[in-house]
Design a protein around this motif. Structure first.
Motif, mmCIF file in Angstrom:
data_model
loop_
_atom_site.group_PDB
_atom_site.id
_atom_site.type_symbol
_atom_site.label_atom_id
_atom_site.label_comp_id
_atom_site.label_asym_id
_atom_site.label_seq_id
_atom_site.Cartn_x
_atom_site.Cartn_y
_atom_site.Cartn_z
ATOM 1 N N THR A 58 -28.969 -9.091 -51.745
ATOM 2 C CA THR A 58 -28.718 -8.229 -52.503
ATOM 3 C C THR A 58 -29.434 -8.061 -53.710
ATOM 4 O O THR A 58 -29.853 -9.383 -54.301
ATOM 5 N N VAL A 59 -29.653 -6.880 -54.312
ATOM 6 C CA VAL A 59 -30.317 -6.949 -55.754
ATOM 7 C C VAL A 59 -29.725 -5.896 -56.705
ATOM 8 O O VAL A 59 -29.383 -4.756 -56.346
ATOM 9 N N THR A 60 -29.178 -6.458 -57.781
ATOM 10 C CA THR A 60 -28.311 -5.639 -58.696
ATOM 11 C C THR A 60 -29.120 -5.262 -59.863
ATOM 12 O O THR A 60 -29.684 -6.069 -60.590
ATOM 13 N N THR A 120 -22.179 1.590 -62.141
ATOM 14 C CA THR A 120 -21.637 0.719 -61.106
ATOM 15 C C THR A 120 -21.375 1.197 -59.612
ATOM 16 O O THR A 120 -21.324 0.496 -58.494
ATOM 17 N N ALA A 121 -21.611 2.585 -59.574
ATOM 18 C CA ALA A 121 -21.420 3.318 -58.348
ATOM 19 C C ALA A 121 -22.612 2.991 -57.503
ATOM 20 O O ALA A 121 -22.800 3.067 -56.062
ATOM 21 N N THR A 122 -23.840 2.670 -58.008
ATOM 22 C CA THR A 122 -25.085 2.472 -57.293
ATOM 23 C C THR A 122 -25.796 1.334 -58.056
ATOM 24 O O THR A 122 -27.077 1.304 -57.973
ATOM 25 N N ASP A 123 -25.253 0.197 -58.283
ATOM 26 C CA ASP A 123 -25.764 -0.828 -58.913
ATOM 27 C C ASP A 123 -26.259 -1.817 -57.999
ATOM 28 O O ASP A 123 -27.032 -2.882 -58.368
ATOM 29 N N VAL A 124 -25.719 -2.001 -56.752
ATOM 30 C CA VAL A 124 -26.353 -3.024 -55.796
ATOM 31 C C VAL A 124 -26.791 -2.519 -54.601
ATOM 32 O O VAL A 124 -26.314 -1.482 -53.930
ATOM 33 N N GLY A 125 -28.264 -2.980 -54.321
ATOM 34 C CA GLY A 125 -28.836 -2.399 -53.340
ATOM 35 C C GLY A 125 -28.620 -3.750 -52.174
ATOM 36 O O GLY A 125 -29.087 -4.802 -52.462
ATOM 37 N N GLY A 185 -26.986 0.144 -63.013
ATOM 38 C CA GLY A 185 -27.115 0.816 -61.430
ATOM 39 C C GLY A 185 -28.501 1.478 -61.443
ATOM 40 O O GLY A 185 -29.439 1.153 -62.184
ATOM 41 N N THR A 186 -28.494 2.419 -60.502
ATOM 42 C CA THR A 186 -29.737 2.982 -60.192
ATOM 43 C C THR A 186 -29.637 4.593 -60.393
ATOM 44 O O THR A 186 -28.414 5.044 -60.077
#
Length: 124
Positions: free
Chosen positions: A75-77, A88-93, A82-83
């Protein structure tokens, strides 16, 4: 006489147009001042990594590609932002457990923007 674009001072890895790095321990992925960086994850188990927010106006245009060379669910945060300005809806890949899974992000206006289509990585 030719034109020269030289930076005064001591050259370091941030003066390079492209930096390549391998990481095997959990931790932060550093952001170059300019140019591109490829990070190869070599950890032999699922790893957790973070990328800080880029500095708006200073690191705009910096690209980082993160690629797994191991078949684990890393995981990459993207800390706090986020991205794609998603917070926070898109913060973790999250990487699927396959070698070669990867994504590229580009800095702009203090945010990370996903470039192209991630391969085997989902953001949530």
């Amino acid at each position: 006489m030719g034109l020269y674009n030289l930076q005064s001072g001591v050259a370091d890895s941030s003066d390079s147009l492209r930096v390549v790095e391998t990481i095997s321990a959990n931790g932060a992925i550093s952001i170059p001042v300019r140019g591109e960086k490829t990070v190869f994850i070599t950890r032999g188990s699922a790893g957790t990594y973070t990328v800080a927010a880029p500095v708006s106006g200073v690191q705009d245009g910096v690209r980082i590609t993160i690629m797994s060379t191991t078949a684990f669910a890393h995981t990459v945060t993207a800390s706090t932002i986020g991205t794609n300005d998603g917070g926070t809806a898109t913060d973790v890949g999250t990487f699927g457990a396959a070698k070669g899974n990867n994504f590229t992000i580009e800095a702009y206006a203090g945010d990370w923007w996903v470039v192209g289509t991630p391969v085997g990585v989902t953001f949530a």
